[in-house]
Write a protein that holds these residues in place. Structure first.
Motif, short mmCIF file in Angstrom:
data_model
loop_
_atom_site.label_atom_id
_atom_site.label_comp_id
_atom_site.label_asym_id
_atom_site.label_seq_id
_atom_site.Cartn_x
_atom_site.Cartn_y
_atom_site.Cartn_z
N ARG A 7 0.83 -1.20 0.00
CA ARG A 7 0.00 0.00 0.00
C ARG A 7 0.86 1.25 0.00
NH1 ARG A 7 -5.10 -1.08 4.13
NH2 ARG A 7 -6.31 -2.41 2.70
N HIS A 8 1.95 1.20 0.74
CA HIS A 8 2.86 2.35 0.77
C HIS A 8 3.47 2.58 -0.61
CE1 HIS A 8 5.87 5.18 2.13
NE2 HIS A 8 6.80 4.44 1.55
N VAL A 9 3.91 1.51 -1.27
CA VAL A 9 4.49 1.62 -2.61
C VAL A 9 3.46 2.17 -3.58
CG1 VAL A 9 5.41 0.32 -4.55
CG2 VAL A 9 6.22 -0.18 -2.24
N THR A 10 2.22 1.65 -3.48
CA THR A 10 1.15 2.11 -4.37
C THR A 10 0.84 3.58 -4.15
OG1 THR A 10 0.18 -0.12 -4.37
CG2 THR A 10 -1.22 1.69 -5.13
N ALA A 11 0.78 3.98 -2.87
CA ALA A 11 0.52 5.38 -2.55
C ALA A 11 1.60 6.29 -3.10
CB ALA A 11 0.38 5.56 -1.04
N GLU A 15 1.20 9.18 -6.03
CA GLU A 15 1.65 10.56 -5.87
C GLU A 15 2.51 10.99 -7.06
OE1 GLU A 15 3.68 10.71 -2.17
OE2 GLU A 15 1.87 10.43 -0.94
N ARG A 16 3.37 10.10 -7.51
CA ARG A 16 4.23 10.41 -8.66
C ARG A 16 3.42 10.53 -9.94
NH1 ARG A 16 8.27 5.79 -8.93
NH2 ARG A 16 9.03 6.98 -10.73
N VAL A 17 2.39 9.68 -10.09
CA VAL A 17 1.50 9.78 -11.26
C VAL A 17 0.81 11.14 -11.26
CG1 VAL A 17 -0.66 8.94 -12.27
CG2 VAL A 17 1.10 7.31 -11.57
N ALA A 26 4.27 5.14 -16.72
CA ALA A 26 4.56 3.88 -17.41
C ALA A 26 4.44 2.70 -16.46
CB ALA A 26 5.97 3.94 -18.02
N ARG A 27 4.96 2.84 -15.25
CA ARG A 27 4.88 1.77 -14.26
C ARG A 27 3.44 1.48 -13.88
NH1 ARG A 27 5.79 -2.99 -12.43
NH2 ARG A 27 5.76 -3.20 -10.16
N ALA A 28 2.65 2.54 -13.70
CA ALA A 28 1.25 2.37 -13.32
C ALA A 28 0.47 1.63 -14.39
CB ALA A 28 0.61 3.73 -13.05
N ILE A 29 0.69 1.98 -15.66
CA ILE A 29 -0.02 1.31 -16.75
C ILE A 29 0.42 -0.14 -16.86
CG2 ILE A 29 -0.38 1.29 -19.25
CD1 ILE A 29 -0.29 4.32 -19.22
N SER A 30 1.69 -0.42 -16.59
CA SER A 30 2.17 -1.80 -16.61
C SER A 30 1.47 -2.63 -15.54
CB SER A 30 3.68 -1.85 -16.41
OG SER A 30 4.37 -1.28 -17.50
N LEU A 31 1.29 -2.06 -14.34
CA LEU A 31 0.57 -2.77 -13.28
C LEU A 31 -0.85 -3.10 -13.72
CD1 LEU A 31 1.56 -0.80 -10.03
CD2 LEU A 31 2.29 -3.11 -10.69
N ILE A 32 -1.50 -2.13 -14.36
CA ILE A 32 -2.87 -2.32 -14.83
C ILE A 32 -2.93 -3.38 -15.92
CG2 ILE A 32 -4.72 -1.19 -16.13
CD1 ILE A 32 -3.96 1.39 -14.54
N GLU A 33 -2.02 -3.29 -16.86
CA GLU A 33 -2.03 -4.23 -17.99
C GLU A 33 -1.73 -5.65 -17.53
OE1 GLU A 33 -0.48 -4.16 -22.61
OE2 GLU A 33 0.69 -3.15 -21.08
N ASP A 34 -0.88 -5.80 -16.51
CA ASP A 34 -0.53 -7.12 -15.98
C ASP A 34 -1.56 -7.64 -14.98
OD1 ASP A 34 1.75 -7.03 -17.50
OD2 ASP A 34 3.04 -6.33 -15.86
N ASP A 36 -2.06 -6.70 -12.03
CA ASP A 36 -1.45 -6.80 -10.70
C ASP A 36 -2.46 -6.36 -9.65
OD1 ASP A 36 0.11 -5.80 -8.30
OD2 ASP A 36 1.76 -6.57 -9.52
N PRO A 37 -2.57 -7.08 -8.52
CA PRO A 37 -3.52 -6.67 -7.47
C PRO A 37 -3.33 -5.23 -7.01
CG PRO A 37 -2.67 -8.87 -7.02
CD PRO A 37 -1.90 -8.35 -8.19
N ALA A 38 -2.11 -4.74 -7.11
CA ALA A 38 -1.83 -3.36 -6.69
C ALA A 38 -2.49 -2.34 -7.60
CB ALA A 38 -0.33 -3.11 -6.64
N SER A 39 -2.88 -2.76 -8.82
CA SER A 39 -3.48 -1.80 -9.76
C SER A 39 -4.82 -1.28 -9.27
CB SER A 39 -3.63 -2.45 -11.14
OG SER A 39 -4.54 -3.54 -11.10
N ALA A 40 -5.58 -2.14 -8.57
CA ALA A 40 -6.88 -1.70 -8.04
C ALA A 40 -6.68 -0.62 -6.98
CB ALA A 40 -7.65 -2.88 -7.46
N GLU A 41 -5.67 -0.82 -6.11
CA GLU A 41 -5.38 0.18 -5.09
C GLU A 41 -4.89 1.48 -5.72
OE1 GLU A 41 -2.75 -1.44 -2.17
OE2 GLU A 41 -3.93 -3.27 -1.91
N LEU A 42 -4.15 1.36 -6.80
CA LEU A 42 -3.66 2.55 -7.51
C LEU A 42 -4.84 3.36 -8.06
CD1 LEU A 42 -1.29 4.17 -8.80
CD2 LEU A 42 -1.61 2.72 -10.81
N VAL A 43 -5.78 2.67 -8.71
CA VAL A 43 -6.94 3.36 -9.28
C VAL A 43 -7.75 4.05 -8.16
CG1 VAL A 43 -9.14 3.06 -10.49
CG2 VAL A 43 -7.08 1.91 -11.33
N ARG A 44 -7.89 3.36 -7.02
CA ARG A 44 -8.60 3.96 -5.90
C ARG A 44 -7.92 5.27 -5.47
NH1 ARG A 44 -8.25 -1.42 -3.66
NH2 ARG A 44 -10.18 -2.57 -4.04
N ALA A 45 -6.60 5.26 -5.48
CA ALA A 45 -5.85 6.41 -5.00
C ALA A 45 -5.94 7.62 -5.93
CB ALA A 45 -4.38 6.03 -4.79
#
Length: 341
Positions: A7-11, A15-17, A26-34, A36-45
């Motif tokens: 969660r800390h990494v995603t947060a 912030e960087r996005v 680029a990293r965020a889109i890669s998480l989404i495309e793969d 990755d469970p962290a992508s849902a937390e990223l979208v929430r943020a």
């Protein structure tokens, strides 16, 4: 502990996005495309900081020159379409060139599962422009030419401050109606001499287009294709004030007609400003339904069914041992839900 760290990494990534960091985007889109469970937390943020970008969908059959057209359209937007920024107090900063994000949905590589063409091969003229971010994504077999994660990737670009996001899809025929659920304006690109006179007659293509582009208009048959599209448009009765899709002739390799295309997009945006909320609401509903269906199937396969059991049920349906409605009701019952029918 791992979940807290994730969660800390995603947060931090979120912030960087939000700061517009290209590497973070680029990293965020890669998480989404793969997926990755962290992508849902990223979208929430980032979700609360989205909804400001204008989404332009470009679709059409293979070989219509969509990539070259998008390349030219990006250049036109960056040089000829200034964007005023409204402050919370209601005042505006001086106008400047609009920032642009491009999502190019490519066929999936059978070897890597990634996009075949890739963003490195696309639109190199914009590589040094900090106001442009280009990313290729793979369809991964998803019908409609839109990668399943395209909507979330557009959210990332939106949150990163890209004011206009262009989504270019692979051409797969009638299934391209999916683009209407993602874009604020849909551009259908046709090309003479490729049987598009027949394609233009298809109701699905006619219905999704807000702007028609006849690309490679220097070819023989361009005027005939324009006439075919105009004839089909004439079959529809437009009410007073209703948008009638214009037909724009372009030669993307030289840039001819691209300013007129940009003007048509701007005209549609102004015309549909009041109806834009309804279109975005429809898009949100589609995404919600897609997510619920996807997560239910994941729950079913992971937590309810034994490994290989779903495939066995599919085999039974194919062998006509059970009908799909009965099979669906049984699966709903096993998941603890009452079947509707």
């Amino acid at each position: 502990m791992f979940r807290v760290n994730r969660r800390h990494v995603t947060a931090t990534l979120a912030e960087r996005v939000l700061a517009g960091d290209p590497r973070a985007i680029a990293r965020a889109i890669s998480l989404i495309e793969d997926e990755d469970p962290a992508s849902a937390e990223l979208v929430r943020a980032i979700f609360g900081r989205t909804g400001r970008a204008y989404l332009v969908g470009v679709t059409g059959p293979p070989g219509a020159g969509k990539s070259t057209l998008v390349d030219r359209l990006v250049a036109e937007i960056r040089t000829q379409m200034p964007q005023g920024v409204q402050t919370p107090q209601g005042s505006h900063t001086p106008q400047r060139a609009a920032t642009v994000g491009v999502i190019a949905v490519d066929p999936t590589s059978p070897f890597t599962g990634g996009a075949v063409l890739g963003d490195r091969l696309r639109m190199q003229a914009h590589a040094q422009d900090e106001g442009v971010f280009i990313r290729s994504m793979a369809t991964r077999g998803h019908l409609g030419g839109l990668a399943r994660a395209t909507g979330d990737a557009a959210l990332v670009l939106d949150a990163a401050g890209k004011e206009i996001i262009i989504i270019e899809t692979v051409g797969v025929g009638q299934d391209e109606v999916d683009i209407i659920r993602t874009a604020d304006v849909s551009i259908v690109t046709l090309v003479p001499g490729a049987g598009d006179e027949v394609q233009a007659l298809k109701a699905g293509i006619m219905e999704i287009a807000d702007v028609f582009v006849i690309n490679k208009a220097d070819r023989e048959g361009a005027d005939r294709l324009v006439s075919a599209v105009e004839t089909n448009l004439a079959l529809h009765t437009y009410a007073d004030g209703e948008w009638r899709p214009p037909v724009v002739k372009t030669v993307a390799t030289s840039g001819r007609g691209v300013p007129e295309l940009a003007a048509a997009v701007a005209a549609f945006r102004e015309h549909s400003r009041l109806a834009q909320h309804t279109r975005r609401k429809t898009r949100s509903e589609y995404r919600l339904r897609e997510l619920v269906a996807q997560r239910f199937m994941t729950h079913l396969e992971r937590d309810v069914l034994a490994p290989g059991e779903l495939a066995a049920i599919v085999d039974r349906i194919a062998a006509r041992e059970v009908d799909p409605y009965t099979a669906a009701n049984e699966l709903l019952g096993r998941a603890g839900l009452n079947s509707a029918r």
